[in-house]
Design a protein around this motif. Structure first.
Motif, PDB file in Angstrom:
ATOM      1  N   PRO A  40       0.818  -1.225   0.000  1.00  0.00           N
ATOM      2  CA  PRO A  40       0.000   0.000   0.000  1.00  0.00           C
ATOM      3  C   PRO A  40       0.850   1.273   0.000  1.00  0.00           C
ATOM      4  N   ARG A  43       2.274   1.899  -3.512  1.00  0.00           N
ATOM      5  CA  ARG A  43       1.192   2.354  -4.378  1.00  0.00           C
ATOM      6  C   ARG A  43       0.841   3.824  -4.113  1.00  0.00           C
ATOM      7  N   SER A  44       0.692   4.190  -2.838  1.00  0.00           N
ATOM      8  CA  SER A  44       0.322   5.572  -2.517  1.00  0.00           C
ATOM      9  C   SER A  44       1.435   6.543  -2.893  1.00  0.00           C
ATOM     10  N   SER A  45       2.692   6.102  -2.790  1.00  0.00           N
ATOM     11  CA  SER A  45       3.821   6.968  -3.148  1.00  0.00           C
ATOM     12  C   SER A  45       3.917   7.193  -4.649  1.00  0.00           C
ATOM     13  N   LYS A  47       1.236   7.565  -6.768  1.00  0.00           N
ATOM     14  CA  LYS A  47      -0.043   8.027  -7.349  1.00  0.00           C
ATOM     15  C   LYS A  47       0.150   9.141  -8.373  1.00  0.00           C
ATOM     16  N   LYS A 408       0.715   7.308   7.816  1.00  0.00           N
ATOM     17  CA  LYS A 408       0.760   6.043   7.089  1.00  0.00           C
ATOM     18  C   LYS A 408       1.162   4.935   8.065  1.00  0.00           C
TER      19      LYS A 408
END
Length: 461
Positions: A40, A43-45, A47, A408
């Protein structure tokens, strides 16, 4: 289907690897980007990069499905590399963590169209024993302790005689400063060695790259005559030195070193082996920052000679009271922690997009600082138990939803948190901006008190 480049991507010789295609051809379609050890957080890093439309990301969620740490019931990095080879048509391998960099380097060696670092250069960065032996021109006094040796006690006494006390004991390869212990006696050294051996063989500390995980990988890719201890289960015992810690961050593009930023490493005063986090801009005078860049360049040039290329690298240095600069460790990839910090302090300082530029043959532009003070700090604990017993996951989500902070959590609710060493366990990260350290730290502390279920077992001073 095996890993390969698109037929129209013509490889052009470029030293360490090959450029997949010229830029005009690359924009004809999104580039296929394999991300090993996706999570996760990765993935968030990513975007913003995902939103450009330039890339088609192939996420391999190794942590979730256990495809590396428990491949057919065994911990085996080489099996995971083989799994990634079957990812299909891949133009770029994006390594956002240290384990992913190990995979990235192996794929670069086997597929000439891929850009990135060599296996040897990554191994030398990951293995702290060989980091000091090969890459560091002026290492801290140290020795390697074989955790499987029948003469362990005898070796420990000899090392203490040579290095002195207190000393630092740490696994040769680990993540997030895990398993580090300060020892003041030979008995404490032996206990620390026993703990590291136990954690490696019982597979309860997945952040330690013990010999069982890396054995087959190292046997295939590393020259054993050159590095005879490559498959040994060793700990590094080094002289304890006092000083301030700093992170120096940059990258290598086609053999050229590009500077990025210097951050202050912050530790809890009451727990000096337990990291608080990182801050930017650095509080160091400009003259001292120049000296750190000189030290960085010396080590990066050694890495380049061993095949390090087209990859980010952040190094951590001690600055002692008498002005000496000593290398602590090398991270042969971006820092996802610093990615959060740079997004606040450096306009255009997106580590993921910078790394993607390197991997598609585009020289990155150095970002400029805003001068705003940013702090990314870890949610630390010395408690043990299920992660859900230590962290209020709902409270953390509410803080983000209400816009009260960038939080996070990096552990799954069912994960067992077990203590080892003096460095604590990291449960998450908090990023804040303030008028200076005191202001930023107070914001961080208030957020932690809202999400920790056992705050009395976390450091605060």
């Amino acid at each position: 289907m095996m890993l390969r480049v698109e037929p129209r991507s013509v490889p052009i010789n470029s030293g360490v690897g090959c450029i997949p295609a010229c830029s005009e051809e690359m924009v004809e379609r999104p580039l296929n980007v394999l991300v090993p050890f996706a999570s996760p957080l990765t993935r968030s890093s990513s975007k913003d990069a995902v939103g450009t439309g330039l890339y088609n990301f192939i996420w391999d969620d190794a942590y979730n499905v256990g495809s590396c740490y428990f491949t057919n019931g065994q911990r085996d990095m080489l099996s995971y590399v083989d799994k990634c080879k079957a990812a299909g048509k891949v133009d770029i391998v994006l390594s956002m963590t240290e384990p992913a960099t190990v995979v990235h380097a192996a794929l670069v060696q086997e597929f000439p169209h891929l850009r990135g670092p060599s296996v040897e250069s990554v191994f030398l960065c990951m293995n702290k024993y060989y980091t000091q032996k090969v890459l560091d021109p002026d290492p801290i006094p140290h020795e390697g302790l074989d955790l499987d040796s029948p003469k362990l006690e005898e070796d420990a006494h000899r090392m203490i005689q040579n290095i002195g006390l207190p000393a630092i004991v740490k696994p040769a390869s680990s993540l997030r400063s895990t398993g580090i212990t300060k020892v003041n006696t030979v008995e404490e050294l032996l206990q620390a060695a026993h703990d590291l051996h136990k954690f490696g063989t019982q597979v309860v500390m997945r952040e330690v790259f013990d010999s069982s995980l890396m054995k087959h990988y190292v046997e295939k890719y590393i020259d054993h005559q050159k590095y005879p201890l490559a498959t040994s289960n060793i700990a590094v015992v080094e002289k304890y030195i006092q000083g301030e810690l700093y992170t120096v961050d940059g990258c290598v593009y086609n053999g050229e070193i590009i500077h990025w930023a210097i951050c202050d490493n912050l530790y809890f005063k009451t727990r000096p082996e337990c990291i608080l986090g990182f801050a930017n801009p650095s509080s160091l005078p400009q003259e001292m920052q120049c000296r750190l860049w000189e030290a960085y360049d010396k080590i990066l040039n050694r890495m380049i000679r061993h095949g390090f290329n087209n990859q980010e690298a952040h190094l951590e240095f001690f600055l002692t009271k008498n002005g000496e600069i000593k290398l602590l460790e090398i991270n042969a990839c971006m820092s996802l922690t610093l990615t959060q910090l740079y997004s606040h302090c450096l306009p255009g300082g997106d580590s993921v997009r910078l790394q993607l530029d390197l991997l598609r043959g585009v020289r990155p532009t150095k970002p400029c600082t805003t001068g705003r003070y940013g702090l990314v700090a870890y949610v630390q604990t010395f408690a043990s138990g299920k992660a859900k017993e230590l962290v209020d996951f709902d409270a953390a989500a509410r803080i983000v939803q209400d816009g009260l902070g960038d939080v996070k959590i990096i552990v799954d609710p069912e994960r067992d948190i077990l203590q080892a060493g003096d460095s604590g366990n990291i449960l998450g990260k908090v990023t804040v901006q303030g008028d200076g350290f005191e202001d930023a730290f107070e914001q961080y502390k208030n957020i932690c008190l809202k999400i920790l279920r056992k705050p009395e077992l976390s450091p605060w001073e």
